[in-house]
Write a protein that holds these residues in place. Structure first.
Motif, PDB file in Angstrom:
ATOM      1  N   ARG A  12       0.827  -1.199   0.000  1.00 19.07           N
ATOM      2  CA  ARG A  12       0.000   0.000   0.000  1.00 19.07           C
ATOM      3  C   ARG A  12       0.873   1.264   0.000  1.00 19.07           C
ATOM      4  O   ARG A  12       0.588   2.231  -0.719  1.00 19.07           O
ATOM      5  N   ARG A  13       1.913   1.281   0.823  1.00 18.23           N
ATOM      6  CA  ARG A  13       2.801   2.445   0.860  1.00 18.23           C
ATOM      7  C   ARG A  13       3.457   2.684  -0.482  1.00 18.23           C
ATOM      8  O   ARG A  13       3.524   3.812  -0.969  1.00 18.23           O
ATOM      9  N   ARG A  39       5.764   3.980   8.584  1.00 14.02           N
ATOM     10  CA  ARG A  39       4.632   3.040   8.598  1.00 14.02           C
ATOM     11  C   ARG A  39       3.390   3.764   9.116  1.00 14.02           C
ATOM     12  O   ARG A  39       3.180   3.885  10.314  1.00 14.02           O
ATOM     13  N   ARG A  40       2.559   4.197   8.204  1.00 15.14           N
ATOM     14  CA  ARG A  40       1.357   4.950   8.552  1.00 15.14           C
ATOM     15  C   ARG A  40       0.411   4.143   9.426  1.00 15.14           C
ATOM     16  O   ARG A  40      -0.328   4.713  10.247  1.00 15.14           O
ATOM     17  N   GLU A  41       0.417   2.847   9.265  1.00 18.48           N
ATOM     18  CA  GLU A  41      -0.499   2.014  10.044  1.00 18.48           C
ATOM     19  C   GLU A  41      -0.216   2.085  11.546  1.00 18.48           C
ATOM     20  O   GLU A  41      -1.108   1.847  12.363  1.00 18.48           O
ATOM     21  N   VAL A  42       1.022   2.419  11.910  1.00 18.37           N
ATOM     22  CA  VAL A  42       1.359   2.571  13.324  1.00 18.37           C
ATOM     23  C   VAL A  42       0.798   3.879  13.869  1.00 18.37           C
ATOM     24  O   VAL A  42       0.303   3.946  15.002  1.00 18.37           O
ATOM     25  N   LEU A  43       0.851   4.938  13.080  1.00 22.01           N
ATOM     26  CA  LEU A  43       0.386   6.250  13.517  1.00 22.01           C
ATOM     27  C   LEU A  43      -1.124   6.409  13.401  1.00 22.01           C
ATOM     28  O   LEU A  43      -1.718   7.246  14.100  1.00 22.01           O
ATOM     29  N   LEU A  44      -1.745   5.620  12.536  1.00 24.72           N
ATOM     30  CA  LEU A  44      -3.182   5.738  12.268  1.00 24.72           C
ATOM     31  C   LEU A  44      -3.858   4.376  12.474  1.00 24.72           C
ATOM     32  O   LEU A  44      -4.367   3.775  11.532  1.00 24.72           O
ATOM     33  N   ILE A  79      -6.244   4.724   4.958  1.00 27.59           N
ATOM     34  CA  ILE A  79      -5.077   5.439   5.497  1.00 27.59           C
ATOM     35  C   ILE A  79      -3.982   5.629   4.463  1.00 27.59           C
ATOM     36  O   ILE A  79      -3.065   6.427   4.677  1.00 27.59           O
ATOM     37  N   HIS A  80      -4.069   4.924   3.335  1.00 33.91           N
ATOM     38  CA  HIS A  80      -3.112   5.140   2.250  1.00 33.91           C
ATOM     39  C   HIS A  80      -3.737   5.890   1.072  1.00 33.91           C
ATOM     40  O   HIS A  80      -3.134   5.974   0.004  1.00 33.91           O
ATOM     41  N   VAL A 141       1.857  12.294  11.679  1.00 27.26           N
ATOM     42  CA  VAL A 141       2.286  11.783  10.369  1.00 27.26           C
ATOM     43  C   VAL A 141       3.337  12.698   9.744  1.00 27.26           C
ATOM     44  O   VAL A 141       4.427  12.263   9.359  1.00 27.26           O
ATOM     45  N   SER A 142       3.040  13.994   9.638  1.00 30.08           N
ATOM     46  CA  SER A 142       4.019  14.902   9.032  1.00 30.08           C
ATOM     47  C   SER A 142       5.242  15.067   9.922  1.00 30.08           C
ATOM     48  O   SER A 142       6.363  15.248   9.431  1.00 30.08           O
ATOM     49  N   LEU A 143       5.057  14.975  11.236  1.00 34.83           N
ATOM     50  CA  LEU A 143       6.193  15.045  12.157  1.00 34.83           C
ATOM     51  C   LEU A 143       7.129  13.861  11.949  1.00 34.83           C
ATOM     52  O   LEU A 143       8.356  14.020  11.942  1.00 34.83           O
ATOM     53  N   ALA A 144       6.564  12.673  11.762  1.00 33.40           N
ATOM     54  CA  ALA A 144       7.386  11.485  11.513  1.00 33.40           C
ATOM     55  C   ALA A 144       8.138  11.605  10.193  1.00 33.40           C
ATOM     56  O   ALA A 144       9.318  11.239  10.097  1.00 33.40           O
TER      57      ALA A 144
END
Length: 403
Positions: A12-13, A39-44, A79-80, A141-144
């Motif tokens: 997905r990423r 890994r967006r799935e961790v943040l969301l 989320i993607h 997300v943007s911070l990461a």
């Protein structure tokens, strides 16, 4: 995480990055690598989906739980995607949210849609070694992404909501990107790590708080949305501090912006929609054809010089409402007529502003002067006698973040 889910998120990423690159949105190589890494799935780990249609009150929602097999496919796609991810309702704690349908409440935190995040980070020209401050990072997300580019220990976020602070801090620690989240008043910045090479505000503000400018390093860049009472015509302000220490600022209209800070109430055309459809008003001739949506310089000026107006973008033809004056205008494209209703002639005000905008040279950007000595932040389209100009509202009277 099960191997199949790990593989699914990786695909997905990669697909998200390929799509954004092909669309011309993503051009920065460092940011491309960061998007593949984070890994967006961790943040969301969860997301609210609206079930109700427009105008419903209360609103029906459905919470997707990324750890539940029945939700995973829809959650991963969401989320993607390029959609905003709704994460928090009414400032609630984020650790014990019930999966499934919920009714009522208002969303108090979300992750900005990905193209806006990319546009922001690319405009900031973030590089390895930069110190970075994010104001209102939400889930991070943007911070990461910023921390992945700058390197560990250089990216800090200031979040007012204690539940979101805890949530983001824990998830960022799981990622191991070296970002820090502190609970505090974003309007004060974060002096302990100042000065910063790059500052980004994830909240709209009526003017730039003085601490933000003071904490900007020579050669630094600051990017924020300027909030007005209308969500229709937001402005984006880029502030730079030259190597010599002077401040330069450019304001441009944008199709979208960040939501305003706590205490701002946006105007809405929703309550007038049915009445306008039933009776759009009396027809009168006009020489002003409906200006194009991308005449951002005009619409941005309207937000300040013709306050109290809001556009109903869901109407069939251009409809602009002054809800507090119970007035509106409905344009008829190509017919040379407009329908107006109420004590305020909304279209006449736009006709007058459009003429002034043309006399000023149809400006698409404006400069902001921070050096008046009075604390006022003055906007102008140039030095010409017919330049458009206004003063930004102050922070006075805006409620401070809750403790």
């Amino acid at each position: 995480m099960p191997l199949d889910l790990h593989e699914a998120t990786s695909r997905r990423r990669a697909g998200m990055v390929d799509r954004l690159t092909a669309d011309g949105v993503l051009t920065n190589v460092l940011l491309r690598d960061a998007l593949l890494h984070v890994r967006r799935e961790v943040l969301l780990p969860h997301a609210y989906v609206r079930v109700s249609g427009p105008g419903a009150d209360p609103i029906d929602w459905r919470l997707l739980d990324g750890s539940h097999p029945d939700d995973q496919e829809e959650w991963l796609a969401l989320i993607h995607s390029d959609e905003s991810i709704l994460l928090q309702r009414d400032g609630d704690p984020l650790d014990t949210l019930p999966r499934g349908p919920v009714t009522g409440g208002h969303m108090t935190s979300m992750s900005t849609y990905t193209p806006a995040t990319i546009e922001t980070l690319q405009a900031l020209e973030l590089c390895p070694g930069h110190s970075y401050l994010e104001l209102g990072p939400g889930p991070g997300v943007s911070l990461a992404l910023a921390a992945t580019i700058t390197g560990p220990g250089l990216a800090t976020g200031v979040e007012r909501d204690r539940h979101m602070t805890t949530f983001a801090r824990r998830n960022l620690d799981r990622l191991g990107v070296g970002a820090t989240v502190v609970e505090g008043d974003a309007l004060e910045g974060h002096e302990p790590q100042a000065p910063y090479d790059r500052i980004h505000s994830g909240i709209g503000v009526p003017c730039v708080p003085a601490p933000w400018v003071e904490q900007l390093a020579p050669g630094g860049r600051l990017l924020t949305t300027l909030a007005t009472r209308t969500p229709s015509w937001p402005g984006q302000l880029l502030v730079t501090r030259t190597p010599a220490g002077t401040i330069e600022a450019v304001l441009q209209g944008r199709p979208r912006g960040y939501r305003p800070m706590l205490g701002y109430r946006w105007l809405s055309a929703l309550d007038h929609r049915a009445r306008i459809k039933a009776d759009p008003g009396r027809a009168r001739p006009t020489r002003l054809a409906p200006p194009p949506d991308d005449a951002y310089g005009l619409w941005l000026a309207a937000a300040y010089l013709k306050p109290g107006l809001v556009r109903d973008f869901q109407a069939e033809t251009m409809t602009i409402v002054a809800p507090e004056d119970d007035s509106w205008a409905v344009a008829s494209p190509g017919e040379g007529t407009v329908r107006v209703c109420g004590p305020r002639d909304v279209w006449a005000e736009l006709e007058e502003l459009h003429a002034r905008w043309e006399e000023a040279g149809r400006p698409e950007s404006y400069t902001v002067d921070f050096t008046a000595g009075t604390g006022a932040q003055t906007v102008t389209s140039g030095a010409a006698p017919k330049a458009l100009t206004w003063t930004l509202p102050t922070l006075a009277g805006i409620p401070q973040p809750r403790s």
